[in-house]
Design an enzyme around this catalytic site. Structure first.
Site, PDB file in Angstrom:
ATOM      1  N   ASP A  16       3.763   2.449  -1.110  1.00 23.77           N
ATOM      2  CA  ASP A  16       2.590   2.977  -0.787  1.00 23.77           C
ATOM      3  C   ASP A  16       1.992   3.950  -1.760  1.00 23.77           C
ATOM      4  O   ASP A  16       2.799   4.705  -2.274  1.00 23.77           O
ATOM      5  CB  ASP A  16       2.663   3.611   0.728  1.00 23.77           C
ATOM      6  N   ASN A  18      -0.697   3.348  -4.143  1.00 24.47           N
ATOM      7  CA  ASN A  18      -1.437   2.948  -5.548  1.00 24.47           C
ATOM      8  C   ASN A  18      -2.884   3.485  -5.441  1.00 24.47           C
ATOM      9  O   ASN A  18      -3.247   3.925  -6.483  1.00 24.47           O
ATOM     10  CB  ASN A  18      -1.347   1.344  -5.102  1.00 24.47           C
ATOM     11  N   GLU A  63      -2.219  -6.950   7.906  1.00 25.91           N
ATOM     12  CA  GLU A  63      -3.296  -6.053   8.284  1.00 25.91           C
ATOM     13  C   GLU A  63      -4.131  -5.798   6.990  1.00 25.91           C
ATOM     14  O   GLU A  63      -5.233  -5.345   7.048  1.00 25.91           O
ATOM     15  CB  GLU A  63      -2.832  -4.477   8.733  1.00 25.91           C
ATOM     16  N   ASN A  64      -3.446  -6.017   5.707  1.00 22.42           N
ATOM     17  CA  ASN A  64      -4.187  -5.867   4.273  1.00 22.42           C
ATOM     18  C   ASN A  64      -5.478  -6.600   4.099  1.00 22.42           C
ATOM     19  O   ASN A  64      -6.268  -6.546   3.374  1.00 22.42           O
ATOM     20  CB  ASN A  64      -3.351  -6.099   3.273  1.00 22.42           C
ATOM     21  N   ARG A 184      10.054   4.642   2.116  1.00 18.26           N
ATOM     22  CA  ARG A 184       8.554   4.611   1.905  1.00 18.26           C
ATOM     23  C   ARG A 184       8.127   5.592   1.022  1.00 18.26           C
ATOM     24  O   ARG A 184       8.333   6.841   1.271  1.00 18.26           O
ATOM     25  CB  ARG A 184       7.924   4.626   3.420  1.00 18.26           C
ATOM     26  N   GLU A 203      18.960   3.289   7.689  1.00 21.32           N
ATOM     27  CA  GLU A 203      18.578   4.458   7.444  1.00 21.32           C
ATOM     28  C   GLU A 203      17.179   4.662   6.895  1.00 21.32           C
ATOM     29  O   GLU A 203      16.879   3.620   6.085  1.00 21.32           O
ATOM     30  CB  GLU A 203      19.746   5.024   6.488  1.00 21.32           C
TER      31      GLU A 203
HETATM   32  C1  FPP Z   1       0.019   0.449  -0.893  1.00 20.53           C
HETATM   33  O1  FPP Z   1      -0.835   1.264  -1.690  1.00 20.53           O
HETATM   34  C2  FPP Z   1      -0.055  -0.760  -1.799  1.00 20.53           C
HETATM   35  C3  FPP Z   1      -0.230  -2.117  -1.509  1.00 20.53           C
HETATM   36  C4  FPP Z   1      -1.042  -2.284  -0.205  1.00 20.53           C
HETATM   37  C5  FPP Z   1       0.004  -3.480  -2.353  1.00 20.53           C
HETATM   38  C6  FPP Z   1       1.300  -3.219  -3.018  1.00 20.53           C
HETATM   39  C7  FPP Z   1       0.984  -4.264  -4.126  1.00 20.53           C
HETATM   40  C8  FPP Z   1       1.447  -4.278  -5.253  1.00 20.53           C
HETATM   41  C9  FPP Z   1       2.356  -2.980  -5.802  1.00 20.53           C
HETATM   42  C10 FPP Z   1       1.047  -5.232  -6.258  1.00 20.53           C
HETATM   43  C11 FPP Z   1       1.608  -6.649  -5.940  1.00 20.53           C
HETATM   44  C12 FPP Z   1       2.893  -6.935  -5.959  1.00 20.53           C
HETATM   45  C13 FPP Z   1       3.887  -7.594  -6.368  1.00 20.53           C
HETATM   46  C14 FPP Z   1       5.090  -7.655  -5.897  1.00 20.53           C
HETATM   47  C15 FPP Z   1       3.314  -8.039  -7.935  1.00 20.53           C
HETATM   48  P1  FPP Z   1      -2.228   1.730  -1.217  1.00 20.53           P
HETATM   49  O2  FPP Z   1      -3.176   0.711  -1.719  1.00 20.53           O
HETATM   50  O3  FPP Z   1      -2.364   1.312   0.193  1.00 20.53           O
HETATM   51  O4  FPP Z   1      -2.728   3.086  -1.485  1.00 20.53           O
HETATM   52  P2  FPP Z   1      -3.166   4.149  -0.656  1.00 20.53           P
HETATM   53  O5  FPP Z   1      -2.458   4.544   0.628  1.00 20.53           O
HETATM   54  O6  FPP Z   1      -3.039   5.530  -1.472  1.00 20.53           O
HETATM   55  O7  FPP Z   1      -4.630   3.999  -0.697  1.00 20.53           O
END
Ligand code: FPP
Length: 245
Positions: A16, A18, A63-64, A184, A203
């Site tokens: 989480d 990104n 949910e994404n 997380r 855990e």
């Molecule tokens: C959460 O950050 C991340 C995601 C919903 C996607 C995770 C995906 C990747 C890292 C890339 C694809 C995966 C692979 C295995 C190649 P967010 O966007 O919810 O961050 P925020 O809460 O700060 O908005």
């Protein structure tokens, strides 16, 4: 972490932060996801080096799909690119790739890459990378209940035997061990529909580090936190660690 203590065999991570990582730098959210993929590569390697046997990553939840279409498209593009680029490395490094979730609803190109990567790495047993894709615990349980009921109706599953050990065989994770440690990132302290039943005895480690910044040192810190816990599985401390040992 202490190399003389047990390392969690199965680590599951809710990646989480990104979006926030990108926003903090005035960049589009997708830049955060792009950096997040680099972290996937590095952390997958680090976990294996540290003795972890299985790493499950929550890459896309049911949910994404509620996100803007542009972000979903970019995430699927990154995933396909990752799979295309990573297959040789997986083979070379002896990593088996598995998925959990409704992968049948993903774009055809992603599905094809997943099938190829799963088929070509299925014989590798040392370390497994599990991608949770279009995954949600409640969807998983509902699907398992449907399959379980169908098996009972068809006489393949004796109704009187209903138990967790029987039911778990209908989950996406039927062939996977439960996670020992769930991590997380980004300071959030929710499970967000991730491995709700499988994490019954796991855990938990929550860190404020945003996923694109998550490093090998952060993974070691999570494992050190795990090593400091006493896992009793319902028993007493004395039973787990008898006096004098
Ligand atoms: C959460 O950050 C991340 C995601 C919903 C996607 C995770 C995906 C990747 C890292 C890339 C694809 C995966 C692979 C295995 C190649 P967010 O966007 O919810 O961050 P925020 O809460 O700060 O908005």
């Amino acid at each position: 972490m202490d190399p003389s203590l047990a390392v969690p065999a199965h680590v599951a991570i809710i990646m989480d932060g990104n979006g926030r990582w990108a926003t903090q730098r005035g960049l589009p959210r997708i830049e955060g996801h792009r950096r997040g993929v680099e972290t996937v590569r590095a952390v997958s390697r680090a976990a294996r080096d540290l003795g972890v046997r299985m790493l499950t990553l929550y890459a896309f939840s049911v949910e994404n799909w509620r996100r803007p279409a542009e972000e979903i498209g970019a995430l699927m593009g990154l995933l396909e690119h990752y799979l295309r680029r990573e297959l040789d490395n997986l083979r070379r490094e002896g990593i088996r790739l598995r998925t959990i979730g409704r992968t049948q609803d993903l774009p055809a190109g992603v599905q094809a890459r997943l099938r190829e990567a799963e088929a070509e790495t299925r014989h590798l047993t040392g370390y497994t990378l599990v991608l949770a894709l279009n995954y949600g615990s409640r969807t998983e349980v509902a699907e398992a209940a449907r399959a379980y009921a169908a098996a009972v109706a068809a006489g393949r599953q004796p109704a009187g035997e209903a138990s967790w050990e029987h039911f778990r065989r209908y989950l996406y994770t039927a062939e996977l061990p439960d996670p020992d440690l769930v991590v997380r990132t980004s300071g959030e302290t929710r499970l967000s529909n991730f491995l709700l039943l499988q994490a019954a005895y796991a855990e938990f480690h929550f860190t404020p580090v945003l996923w694109p910044d998550f490093s090998r040192a952060d993974l070691e810190a999570a494992i050190a936190d795990y090593q400091g816990r006493e896992r009793r599985f319902g028993r007493t401390s004395a039973q787990v660690e008898p006096a004098g040992t």
